[in-house]
Design an enzyme around this catalytic site. Structure first.
Site, PDB file in Angstrom:
ATOM      1  CE  LYS A  54      84.234  86.941  46.018  1.00  0.00           C
ATOM      2  NZ  LYS A  54      83.378  87.212  44.866  1.00  0.00           N
ATOM      3  CD  GLN A  98      79.782  86.814  44.091  1.00  0.00           C
ATOM      4  OE1 GLN A  98      80.626  87.402  44.756  1.00  0.00           O
ATOM      5  NE2 GLN A  98      80.077  85.782  43.331  1.00  0.00           N
ATOM      6  CG  ASP A 121      85.329  90.676  40.898  1.00  0.00           C
ATOM      7  OD1 ASP A 121      86.171  89.997  41.522  1.00  0.00           O
ATOM      8  OD2 ASP A 121      84.097  90.566  41.065  1.00  0.00           O
TER       9      ASP A 121
END
Ligand code: NDP
Length: 294
Positions: A54, A98, A121
């Site tokens: 990312k 994450q 997200d």
């Protein structure tokens, strides 16, 4: 006849060129560089790779990555304090934590602490709810990537029988909500299957578009697929390592056999995976524009 293979790698490349142009324009006209903060707790192997990818993609698109690597024993309170700081930082447009997190930290509390306006997200309940009611918010990246792939490959979705195998909160459920919405590349009749589905094959054989998000290597076999089906394989399963120590990945679909029956199929790797990360970048750009009121 062998299926048309849709390359997520190629599609993601096209989108990355489009995003690069938009990032340059934002910089030129508003002097804003989209910033993505990633928070990782502990050093779980795959998570480190995902976060590294990312960060690299941010740099490629001339966005600003900001990486926070935290020790595995950090308290939930300390993590929530960092999230509050990042929520308040105007240079941070997108913020993701994450997953998975260590057991002593409550994932739901952490996800709920992220500002819905920075939740690139798409996992905050506000954004999850927006997908359900068809309002504009942040779509979770994998479902968004699959939708974009279907759109760009010009797969006829309106009224199609879509069967999604898998009901996770990050893939199956939001994807089903998205594909049943009244919007281009959707408007389908959607069935969701899972581990308790009585006769999986009976459902998969009905599908015009079959999407596998199961997490079991080659679980969808050729006898479960009708001739001419569009098959999207979300699965990313490690089945070993090469002599050089590289991970060998296979999907949830028995690719070699199914491609002889399907009309269209995505490979693993190089299918849904690259689309997921590019959608994260797209969401980050969107968050930066949102912060400007653009
Ligand atoms: P989860 O483990 O959260 O969910 C898997 C789903 O599959 C569950 O709903 C489960 O049912 C269902 N399932 C399991 N076994 C069967 C079976 N035999 N028959 C029918 N359904 C079954 O996984 P995720 O959704 O997070 O991920 C799915 C796969 O996609 C994984 O391989 C993951 O690595 C990959 N993935 C890939 C991404 C990408 O960018 N390419 C992004 C995210 C995930 P039940 O609910 O009853 O347990």
């Amino acid at each position: 006849m062998s299926a048309r293979i849709i390359s997520g790698t190629e599609t993601a490349k096209q989108i990355s060129e489009e995003l690069k142009n938009e990032v340059a324009e934002l910089k030129a006209t508003r002097n804003i560089v989209p910033g993505l903060a990633t928070v990782i707790v502990g050093c779980d192997g795959p998570s480190l790779t995902y976060v590294g990818n990312k960060v690299t993609m941010c740099e490629k698109l001339n966005m600003r990555p900001e990486r926070h690597d935290l020790p595995a024993d950090i308290s939930e309170k300390e993590l929530l304090a960092l999230i509050a700081c990042l929520n308040a930082d105007p240079a941070v447009h997108g913020l993701l934590v994450q997953l998975p997190l260590p057991k002593h930290i409550c994932e739901t509390r952490v996800l709920m602490a992220i500002s819905p306006l920075k939740d690139v997200d798409g996992l905050h309940p506000v954004n999850v709810g927006k997908v359900m009611i068809g309002e504009d918010g942040f779509l979770p990246c994998t479902p968004a990537g699959i939708h974009e792939l279907l759109l760009r490959a010009e797969v006829a979705m309106e009224g199609a029988e879509v069967v999604v195998v898998g009901r996770s909160n990050i893939v199956g459920k939001p994807l089903a909500s998205l594909l049943m919405q009244k919007r281009p590349g959707a408007n389908a009749t959607v069935t969701i299957c899972h581990s308790q589905t009585r006769d999986l094959k009976q459902h998969t054989l009905r599908a015009d578009v079959l999407i596998a998000a199961i997490g079991r290597p080659r679980c969808i076999t050729a006898d479960m697929v009708r001739e001419g089906t569009v098959v999207i394989d979300v699965g990313t399963n490690e089945v070993g390592k090469t002599a050089e120590g590289k991970r060998i990945l296979v999907g949830d679909v028995d690719f070699e056999a199914v491609k002889e029956k399907a009309a269209v199929i995505t490979p693993v790797p190089g299918g849904v995976g690259p689309m997921t990360i590019i959608m994260l970048m797209k969401n980050t750009l969107k968050a930066a524009k949102l912060a400007l009121g653009a």
